[in-house]
Design a protein around this motif. Structure first.
Motif, PDB file in Angstrom:
ATOM      1  N   THR A   1       0.859  -1.196   0.000  1.00 58.55           N
ATOM      2  CA  THR A   1       0.000   0.000   0.000  1.00 58.55           C
ATOM      3  C   THR A   1       0.888   1.236   0.000  1.00 58.55           C
ATOM      4  OG1 THR A   1      -0.112   0.067   2.411  1.00 58.55           O
ATOM      5  CG2 THR A   1      -1.834  -1.159   1.267  1.00 58.55           C
TER       6      THR A   1
ATOM      7  N   GLY B   1       0.081   5.607   0.409  1.00 50.80           N
ATOM      8  CA  GLY B   1      -0.959   6.620   0.531  1.00 50.80           C
ATOM      9  C   GLY B   1      -0.456   7.905   1.150  1.00 50.80           C
TER      10      GLY B   1
ATOM     11  N   LEU C   1      -5.849   8.429   2.640  1.00 50.45           N
ATOM     12  CA  LEU C   1      -6.334   7.683   1.488  1.00 50.45           C
ATOM     13  C   LEU C   1      -5.126   7.166   0.726  1.00 50.45           C
ATOM     14  CD1 LEU C   1      -9.078  10.134   0.169  1.00 50.45           C
ATOM     15  CD2 LEU C   1      -9.466   7.976   1.368  1.00 50.45           C
ATOM     16  N   GLY C   2      -5.318   6.012   0.036  1.00 52.35           N
ATOM     17  CA  GLY C   2      -4.187   5.489  -0.686  1.00 52.35           C
ATOM     18  C   GLY C   2      -4.549   4.395  -1.671  1.00 52.35           C
ATOM     19  N   TRP C   3      -3.512   3.846  -2.248  1.00 53.18           N
ATOM     20  CA  TRP C   3      -3.629   2.780  -3.248  1.00 53.18           C
ATOM     21  C   TRP C   3      -3.121   1.495  -2.627  1.00 53.18           C
ATOM     22  CZ3 TRP C   3       0.817   0.240  -5.013  1.00 53.18           C
ATOM     23  CH2 TRP C   3       0.637  -0.658  -6.062  1.00 53.18           C
TER      24      TRP C   3
ATOM     25  N   HIS D   1      -2.390  -2.872  -3.486  1.00 53.33           N
ATOM     26  CA  HIS D   1      -2.224  -3.900  -4.508  1.00 53.33           C
ATOM     27  C   HIS D   1      -2.080  -5.249  -3.825  1.00 53.33           C
ATOM     28  CE1 HIS D   1      -1.026  -5.804  -8.247  1.00 53.33           C
ATOM     29  NE2 HIS D   1       0.041  -6.337  -7.623  1.00 53.33           N
TER      30      HIS D   1
ATOM     31  N   ASP E   1      -5.849  -4.451  -7.857  1.00 56.38           N
ATOM     32  CA  ASP E   1      -5.590  -3.115  -7.337  1.00 56.38           C
ATOM     33  C   ASP E   1      -6.848  -2.553  -6.701  1.00 56.38           C
ATOM     34  OD1 ASP E   1      -2.892  -2.854  -8.137  1.00 56.38           O
ATOM     35  OD2 ASP E   1      -3.538  -2.450 -10.201  1.00 56.38           O
TER      36      ASP E   1
ATOM     37  N   VAL F   1      -8.279   0.773  -3.598  1.00 59.56           N
ATOM     38  CA  VAL F   1      -8.003   1.973  -2.807  1.00 59.56           C
ATOM     39  C   VAL F   1      -8.359   1.680  -1.361  1.00 59.56           C
ATOM     40  CG1 VAL F   1      -8.318   3.566  -4.744  1.00 59.56           C
ATOM     41  CG2 VAL F   1     -10.281   2.927  -3.334  1.00 59.56           C
ATOM     42  N   TYR F   2      -7.861   2.518  -0.468  1.00 58.44           N
ATOM     43  CA  TYR F   2      -8.203   2.313   0.933  1.00 58.44           C
ATOM     44  C   TYR F   2      -8.357   3.663   1.623  1.00 58.44           C
ATOM     45  CZ  TYR F   2      -3.393   3.521   2.263  1.00 58.44           C
ATOM     46  OH  TYR F   2      -2.224   4.172   2.458  1.00 58.44           O
TER      47      TYR F   2
ATOM     48  N   GLN G   1     -12.515  -2.393  -3.847  1.00 59.97           N
ATOM     49  CA  GLN G   1     -11.959  -2.999  -5.060  1.00 59.97           C
ATOM     50  C   GLN G   1     -13.109  -3.383  -5.962  1.00 59.97           C
ATOM     51  OE1 GLN G   1     -11.582  -6.066  -6.721  1.00 59.97           O
ATOM     52  NE2 GLN G   1      -9.810  -5.375  -7.950  1.00 59.97           N
TER      53      GLN G   1
ATOM     54  N   TRP H   1     -16.013  -1.212  -5.630  1.00 62.63           N
ATOM     55  CA  TRP H   1     -15.467   0.091  -5.220  1.00 62.63           C
ATOM     56  C   TRP H   1     -16.214   0.720  -4.044  1.00 62.63           C
ATOM     57  CZ3 TRP H   1     -10.859   0.475  -6.929  1.00 62.63           C
ATOM     58  CH2 TRP H   1     -10.503   0.055  -8.213  1.00 62.63           C
TER      59      TRP H   1
END
Length: 375
Positions: A97, A99, A128-130, A132, A139, A141-142, A172, A178
């Motif tokens: 991750t 973010g 917030l972040g990405w 994987h 992929d 987001v979180y 996801q 999402w």
């Protein structure tokens, strides 16, 4: 963005003390952390999976004693696979991750900043972040919410250790379309340490500007103005003294360059005189009394030296009158030396030729006069 604006507003209202000017590279820190995360999954109706270890790094900057931003990257290890198909290891990467987090120093919000960090602080973290997922190659987001229980230590409070419980919601497309879902959330606990780099203010943290109230400023300005007046007065006095020194120096130079006055010693005129007949240099008997008076004077004044000046009346030729005046002075000297025994070196003669300036009567200018040159 809303929370960032709110943080700046809270910081401006909460901080009653101005901070020293900061540079863009000030209040930057780096850190590492490690801990464990418990994953809630779709499969199993939300049942918690066993703990996985996590490791992370952080780079952050505090923009005020209240608000800051940090880049956060973590790696989650799967400790429960029997074997990695690539390495044969039982532990391999599960998720990575990265973010952006916003930090909120609740201790400074509610209690104010006193010039250096407290030993213990409570800091809120939102981000917030990405994300994987490595095994599935998905992929997502979180969104993250956490509390840091931080301890500042070191001689300059340059180190910060913290314990951070957090909850992380993932979204996801294939799992929950999402949508942030409690069934796809992580409960995480990590411990870490940050190092705060040195700042342009000479510390590793924010420093308080030493402010003065208006009355003190006015007093200092008045003192400065008074000192300026004193300096101006001293300069004026020094300038006046320099001018006086220059004036005296010029007067001294002029005095030194001025030729010394020649003091002409004037002979003291003695009253007796010897009158001669026209064209004659012989002393008549009627004039002997005056010569005797001169002799008596010189005997009474052993230091006296007498100059005998002979004159002629203006009749006749100038050359004859010059010789006649010299002969008259010599005749008087000869009587003083021979008759009255006056030393010759005490007597001086001169012939001044014809004159009509001594007396109005012409015949009175045929005369010998006496002057004491020692007076």
């Amino acid at each position: 963005m809303f929370f960032a604006v709110a943080a700046i507003a809270v910081s401006a209202n909460a901080q009653k003390t101005a901070l020293t000017g900061m540079q863009p590279a000030d209040n930057i820190y780096v850190g590492v952390n490690a801990g464990a995360t418990t994953v809630s999954g779709i499969v199993g109706d939300g049942a918690f999976e066993a703990n996985n270890p996590v490791f992370g790094i952080r780079v952050g900057k505090n923009f005020s004693p209240i608000f800051g931003l940090q880049l956060d990257a973590q790696m989650e290890m799967d400790a429960h696979k029997k074997e990695c198909i690539y390495t044969g290891s039982k532990t391999f990467i599960q998720n990575v991750t990265a973010g952006l987090n916003a930090t909120w120093n609740f201790s400074n919000i509610f209690a104010g900043y006193k010039g250096e960090p407290r030993f213990f602080e409570v800091i809120g973290v939102t981000g917030l972040g990405w994300a994987h997922a490595v095994p599935s190659n998905w992929d997502g987001v979180y969104a993250k919410g956490a509390i840091d229980f931080a301890f500042n230590f070191g001689a300059a409070k340059e180190w910060q250790a913290y314990v951070e419980p957090a909850i992380i919601y993932g979204a996801q497309e294939k799992i929950n379309n999402w949508k942030f879902d409690a069934r796809n959330a992580n409960v995480q606990l990590v411990a870490g340490v940050n190092y705060k780099f040195g700042n342009s203010n000479g510390t590793h943290n924010f420093a308080i500007e030493q402010l003065r109230d208006q009355a003190e400023i006015d007093g200092l300005n008045a003192k400065i103005n008074s000192l300026r007046s004193d300096v101006d007065a001293a300069k004026a006095a020094a300038k006046a003294k320099d001018a006086k020194i220059a004036e005296l120096q010029k007067a001294l130079t002029d005095c030194q360059n001025k030729p010394a006055p020649v003091v002409e010693k004037k002979a003291a005129n003695l009253q007796p005189s010897v009158v001669f007949a026209q064209g004659k240099s012989k002393v008549e008997n009627s004039q002997m009394a005056n010569i005797q008076m001169i002799a008596n004077y010189m005997k009474a004044n052993p230091n006296a030296k007498v100059k005998i000046s002979g004159y002629a009346s203006p009749e006749g030729k100038a050359e004859f009158n010059q010789k006649l005046s010299e002969a008259r002075a010599a005749a008087v000297k000869d009587i003083l030396v021979k008759k009255y025994k006056i030393a010759a070196n005490r007597l001086e003669t001169e012939g001044l030729g014809a004159t009509d300036k001594l007396f109005d009567e012409v015949e009175f200018n045929r005369v010998a006069l006496f002057n004491d040159t020692n007076k």
